[in-house]
Write a protein that holds these residues in place. Sequence first.
Motif, PDB file in Angstrom:
ATOM      1  N   PRO A 264      17.657  -1.367  75.149  1.00 50.20           N
ATOM      2  CA  PRO A 264      19.069  -1.660  74.869  1.00 50.20           C
ATOM      3  C   PRO A 264      19.950  -0.421  75.008  1.00 50.20           C
ATOM      4  CG  PRO A 264      17.684  -2.636  73.180  1.00 50.20           C
ATOM      5  CD  PRO A 264      16.780  -1.818  74.061  1.00 50.20           C
ATOM      6  N   ARG A 265      19.435   0.719  74.573  1.00 49.84           N
ATOM      7  CA  ARG A 265      20.237   1.944  74.687  1.00 49.84           C
ATOM      8  C   ARG A 265      20.582   2.230  76.148  1.00 49.84           C
ATOM      9  NH1 ARG A 265      18.518   7.906  72.509  1.00 49.84           N
ATOM     10  NH2 ARG A 265      16.667   7.566  73.755  1.00 49.84           N
ATOM     11  N   LEU A 266      19.596   2.089  77.030  1.00 49.80           N
ATOM     12  CA  LEU A 266      19.837   2.372  78.450  1.00 49.80           C
ATOM     13  C   LEU A 266      20.831   1.371  79.043  1.00 49.80           C
ATOM     14  CD1 LEU A 266      19.175   3.977  81.011  1.00 49.80           C
ATOM     15  CD2 LEU A 266      17.133   2.555  81.304  1.00 49.80           C
ATOM     16  N   LEU A 267      20.681   0.100  78.677  1.00 50.52           N
ATOM     17  CA  LEU A 267      21.621  -0.908  79.188  1.00 50.52           C
ATOM     18  C   LEU A 267      23.034  -0.660  78.651  1.00 50.52           C
ATOM     19  CD1 LEU A 267      19.466  -4.166  79.055  1.00 50.52           C
ATOM     20  CD2 LEU A 267      20.410  -3.084  81.114  1.00 50.52           C
ATOM     21  N   LEU A 268      23.129  -0.321  77.379  1.00 50.22           N
ATOM     22  CA  LEU A 268      24.455  -0.048  76.802  1.00 50.22           C
ATOM     23  C   LEU A 268      25.087   1.163  77.480  1.00 50.22           C
ATOM     24  CD1 LEU A 268      23.591  -0.602  73.031  1.00 50.22           C
ATOM     25  CD2 LEU A 268      25.257  -1.941  74.345  1.00 50.22           C
ATOM     26  N   ARG A 271      26.418   0.196  80.661  1.00 49.07           N
ATOM     27  CA  ARG A 271      27.390  -0.896  80.554  1.00 49.07           C
ATOM     28  C   ARG A 271      26.926  -2.128  81.331  1.00 49.07           C
ATOM     29  NH1 ARG A 271      31.993   1.290  78.260  1.00 49.07           N
ATOM     30  NH2 ARG A 271      32.105   3.543  78.356  1.00 49.07           N
ATOM     31  N   LEU A 272      25.672  -2.491  81.132  1.00 54.90           N
ATOM     32  CA  LEU A 272      25.094  -3.653  81.809  1.00 54.90           C
ATOM     33  C   LEU A 272      24.456  -4.581  80.778  1.00 54.90           C
ATOM     34  CD1 LEU A 272      23.150  -1.813  84.692  1.00 54.90           C
ATOM     35  CD2 LEU A 272      25.381  -2.913  84.866  1.00 54.90           C
ATOM     36  N   GLY A 273      24.285  -5.844  81.146  1.00 49.23           N
ATOM     37  CA  GLY A 273      23.485  -6.744  80.325  1.00 49.23           C
ATOM     38  C   GLY A 273      24.260  -7.719  79.462  1.00 49.23           C
ATOM     39  N   GLY A 274      25.567  -7.533  79.331  1.00 51.21           N
ATOM     40  CA  GLY A 274      26.358  -8.522  78.597  1.00 51.21           C
ATOM     41  C   GLY A 274      26.517  -8.231  77.124  1.00 51.21           C
ATOM     42  N   PRO A 275      27.129  -9.189  76.405  1.00 52.27           N
ATOM     43  CA  PRO A 275      27.546  -8.935  75.019  1.00 52.27           C
ATOM     44  C   PRO A 275      26.406  -8.914  74.002  1.00 52.27           C
ATOM     45  CG  PRO A 275      28.011 -11.209  75.634  1.00 52.27           C
ATOM     46  CD  PRO A 275      27.518 -10.534  76.875  1.00 52.27           C
ATOM     47  N   VAL A 374      21.478  -2.253  67.765  1.00 55.48           N
ATOM     48  CA  VAL A 374      21.409  -0.937  68.423  1.00 55.48           C
ATOM     49  C   VAL A 374      22.756  -0.657  69.065  1.00 55.48           C
ATOM     50  CG1 VAL A 374      20.302   0.389  70.277  1.00 55.48           C
ATOM     51  CG2 VAL A 374      18.947  -1.209  68.894  1.00 55.48           C
ATOM     52  N   ARG A 375      23.295   0.530  68.802  1.00 53.19           N
ATOM     53  CA  ARG A 375      24.575   0.907  69.397  1.00 53.19           C
ATOM     54  C   ARG A 375      24.484   2.319  69.961  1.00 53.19           C
ATOM     55  NH1 ARG A 375      28.775   0.527  64.906  1.00 53.19           N
ATOM     56  NH2 ARG A 375      27.092   1.639  63.889  1.00 53.19           N
ATOM     57  N   VAL A 376      25.372   2.602  70.907  1.00 52.25           N
ATOM     58  CA  VAL A 376      25.459   3.956  71.455  1.00 52.25           C
ATOM     59  C   VAL A 376      26.892   4.412  71.289  1.00 52.25           C
ATOM     60  CG1 VAL A 376      25.231   5.381  73.516  1.00 52.25           C
ATOM     61  CG2 VAL A 376      23.624   3.519  73.116  1.00 52.25           C
ATOM     62  N   GLY A 377      27.086   5.478  70.545  1.00 56.18           N
ATOM     63  CA  GLY A 377      28.443   5.984  70.325  1.00 56.18           C
ATOM     64  C   GLY A 377      28.531   7.456  70.616  1.00 56.18           C
ATOM     65  N   ARG A 378      29.591   8.058  70.128  1.00 60.11           N
ATOM     66  CA  ARG A 378      29.783   9.495  70.358  1.00 60.11           C
ATOM     67  C   ARG A 378      28.657  10.324  69.750  1.00 60.11           C
ATOM     68  NH1 ARG A 378      36.110  10.379  69.091  1.00 60.11           N
ATOM     69  NH2 ARG A 378      36.933   9.321  70.914  1.00 60.11           N
ATOM     70  N   GLN A 379      28.139   9.820  68.610  1.00 61.44           N
ATOM     71  CA  GLN A 379      27.071  10.551  67.929  1.00 61.44           C
ATOM     72  C   GLN A 379      25.704  10.245  68.532  1.00 61.44           C
ATOM     73  OE1 GLN A 379      27.804  12.697  65.356  1.00 61.44           O
ATOM     74  NE2 GLN A 379      29.931  12.232  65.819  1.00 61.44           N
ATOM     75  N   GLY A 380      25.688   9.443  69.571  1.00 64.41           N
ATOM     76  CA  GLY A 380      24.412   9.078  70.200  1.00 64.41           C
ATOM     77  C   GLY A 380      23.928   7.728  69.709  1.00 64.41           C
ATOM     78  N   LEU A 381      22.602   7.581  69.671  1.00 67.03           N
ATOM     79  CA  LEU A 381      21.981   6.308  69.317  1.00 67.03           C
ATOM     80  C   LEU A 381      22.139   6.007  67.828  1.00 67.03           C
ATOM     81  CD1 LEU A 381      19.874   4.003  70.085  1.00 67.03           C
ATOM     82  CD2 LEU A 381      18.148   5.609  69.283  1.00 67.03           C
ATOM     83  N   PRO A 459      18.222 -19.029  77.680  1.00 65.54           N
ATOM     84  CA  PRO A 459      18.870 -19.566  78.888  1.00 65.54           C
ATOM     85  C   PRO A 459      20.369 -19.278  78.946  1.00 65.54           C
ATOM     86  CG  PRO A 459      18.468 -21.313  77.293  1.00 65.54           C
ATOM     87  CD  PRO A 459      17.899 -20.068  76.700  1.00 65.54           C
ATOM     88  N   ASP A 460      20.970 -18.949  77.819  1.00 66.36           N
ATOM     89  CA  ASP A 460      22.426 -18.856  77.746  1.00 66.36           C
ATOM     90  C   ASP A 460      22.873 -17.381  77.750  1.00 66.36           C
ATOM     91  OD1 ASP A 460      25.064 -18.863  77.064  1.00 66.36           O
ATOM     92  OD2 ASP A 460      24.841 -20.096  75.254  1.00 66.36           O
ATOM     93  N   PRO A 461      23.592 -16.948  78.775  1.00 67.02           N
ATOM     94  CA  PRO A 461      24.008 -15.540  78.854  1.00 67.02           C
ATOM     95  C   PRO A 461      24.926 -15.114  77.713  1.00 67.02           C
ATOM     96  CG  PRO A 461      24.346 -16.652  80.960  1.00 67.02           C
ATOM     97  CD  PRO A 461      23.988 -17.715  79.970  1.00 67.02           C
ATOM     98  N   THR A 462      25.536 -16.077  77.027  1.00 67.73           N
ATOM     99  CA  THR A 462      26.394 -15.680  75.908  1.00 67.73           C
ATOM    100  C   THR A 462      25.591 -15.442  74.635  1.00 67.73           C
ATOM    101  OG1 THR A 462      26.809 -17.953  75.198  1.00 67.73           O
ATOM    102  CG2 THR A 462      28.320 -17.023  76.846  1.00 67.73           C
ATOM    103  N   ARG A 463      24.310 -15.840  74.648  1.00 66.09           N
ATOM    104  CA  ARG A 463      23.483 -15.668  73.444  1.00 66.09           C
ATOM    105  C   ARG A 463      22.207 -14.878  73.709  1.00 66.09           C
ATOM    106  NH1 ARG A 463      22.066 -21.031  70.890  1.00 66.09           N
ATOM    107  NH2 ARG A 463      21.336 -19.645  69.264  1.00 66.09           N
ATOM    108  N   SER A 464      22.001 -14.461  74.954  1.00 62.33           N
ATOM    109  CA  SER A 464      20.768 -13.743  75.281  1.00 62.33           C
ATOM    110  C   SER A 464      21.050 -12.759  76.414  1.00 62.33           C
ATOM    111  CB  SER A 464      19.670 -14.730  75.684  1.00 62.33           C
ATOM    112  OG  SER A 464      20.079 -15.498  76.797  1.00 62.33           O
ATOM    113  N   VAL A 465      20.057 -11.929  76.715  1.00 60.44           N
ATOM    114  CA  VAL A 465      20.242 -10.887  77.734  1.00 60.44           C
ATOM    115  C   VAL A 465      19.425 -11.180  78.987  1.00 60.44           C
ATOM    116  CG1 VAL A 465      19.987  -8.396  78.193  1.00 60.44           C
ATOM    117  CG2 VAL A 465      20.721  -9.180  75.932  1.00 60.44           C
TER     118      VAL A 465
END
Lengths: 523, 131
Positions: A264-268, A271-275, A374-381, A459-465
């Motif tokens: 998830p960190r790499l995708l975030l 900026r890939l992979g959706g919400p 999991v989030r990626v911000g200014r402070q990192g992971l 199956p649903d891109p709004t609820r899964s990756v």
Amino acid sequence: MTGGVHTEATRGDRREARFDVVVVGSGPGGSIAAAHLAAAGARVVVLEEGGHFVARDFEDMLEERGYRDLYQDAGARATDDRSIVLFQGRSVGGGSTVNWMTSLRTPERTLRAWRDVHGVEGLSNDDLAPYFVSIERRLNVHLPDPVQDVDPNARLLLEGARALGLETGLLPRNAIDCTNLGVCGMGCPIDAKQTALHTYLRDAMAHGAEVWAGCRAVEVHATKGRAHAVRAAWVNPRDRTASSRQVLLHATWIVLAGSAINTPRLLLHSRLGGPCVGKRTFLHPVVATAATFEQEVRPWEGAPQSVGVFQFMDRGDRMGYVLETPPIHPMLAGVGMPFLGASHRAWVERLPHLQVNGALLVDGFHRDEPGGHVRVGRQGLAVRYTFHERLREAAISAMELMARIQFAAGAQRVATLHTVEPVTLERPEDVWKIAKAPFGPNRLAVFSAHQLGGCAMGPDPTRSVVDARGKVHGFENLYVMDASVFPTGLGVNPMLTIYAVSSLFARDLVEREFVGRALRSSK
Amino acid sequence: MNDVFPIVVACSRAMLAVPIDEEILRERVNDAHGVLDETQRRAVRRGLRVLESRVLGLWTTGWPERFTRASDARRTRRLRALGRSRVARLRVLYVALHRFCAALYYADPRRHREGFYPGPPTLPGTRESAS
């Protein structure tokens, strides 16, 4: 093609390279994907940010070296509020280098929930069974000998649980000629553990795959539904900082297998992979109770985690839990018991007489459980995980049961791992005290050795990756093959499930894209 | 970490209730400094400085003194107040400092000679390496 492990010394001069497949991560998921793809004729490179170590590197059997070299953030990875310690592997072989070898198939209840609640089709018991059979054979998964191979820590769990009429089970493991040194978490110094490096990475390399150790994937480049390259940086092996030497790896297919949290960190970051990337991260949070016995237990000895209690895995509407026994060495004892001053010293110095039970809380099965994030911000992971009422109820229930089991096995005293001062129990009737103690972040030691989810299947891109074959929604050639695709926790140690699901995904990719088609890269 | 080393010594003594050999601890802190990344180093230094502050002393024990100047009893009181605080960030500080001190001390193989752990097992003959 000549496969093998490479480092900055042998590949650091390259600024660009082209492969058929770039696999990010060399643990169970990445290794088995690389093995299938390389066997199908693809030119594969596996990127691993950790180092490459072999048995002789582990001969000191020291915790200090083990955590520094083989775990994420030198063993210091934790949720953003430090409330859950996240033990996660980081070397060629990933988690399989440091795990305690428990090799269990995915519970049927878990696969049913994936299908019924999360819409994941094609991952039933029957679908996965042939993969499990093949993987168990390759890893030499077998049951431990009930006499020789049950470690002293687990023996007391076994005796106590049986005295209370509970069902116990021996835990199968992946080893050959194991002498039960008990140091699996620091890397196996006798090559008994059948890690990813000993098995599927070796197979991949035999088919020409290259493993680049000490090379961190920084970003996936993609345009219009097609991923086309991975930018990677060589890493300073000591303090894990990225060097200025980078390489751009062009590929026809890209497989992300850096595990929950790192994928998830790499995708975030890309900026890939959706919400939904990073959401629904589950940790199998572990709470423990420590008991002192009159006799020496020597909880560091023997094959770790050889016995489990699984009958509380499914508690209906309440969160389930599974009981196992971790091996306890001095550093883990010192760090794991967050008591203050004399109390801390007294418990650590009782180490030879200590027995510890751990309860793995099975998270992710109820609709009101959002899981971690999991989030990626200014402070990192940053990994955020909320302590909720369902977790509290399960933790207390598990600690009460573990204490009862320890008394049934003959414990003199039992302690919870509460911050500053344990709740100390002198007899089984005292277990009510546990529920009275404060519960919440940093009020009680909580650990996680299983990180799951964050790129959930569905199956649903709004609820899964990713879809039910690991392909990222909206992409033709970007896949995830690791524990991050699980839409829930599992209820068992995840290694075998990661191998099996990733194997199924990789076989599917080979059959759809490779069979009868010329590979597109230049060889 | 020379600037915060006296705080590490005082914190380790209070947290773990063990005799601290300052020379060995300095060695261990220097080793840790090399292993931690920049973010971790900053966090450790910041945490130790907060522990040392007079304001925290006043808030937790009623005495506006530095941690390193406090008596053993008041150091313990300050740490207990952190660990049991209703303020989540103060509990984070306690837990982070506890893990740091305990890891520095108990990961040291020299501790194995102190009787509660015999050291790693004897290694049997090794098989051919995997690589």
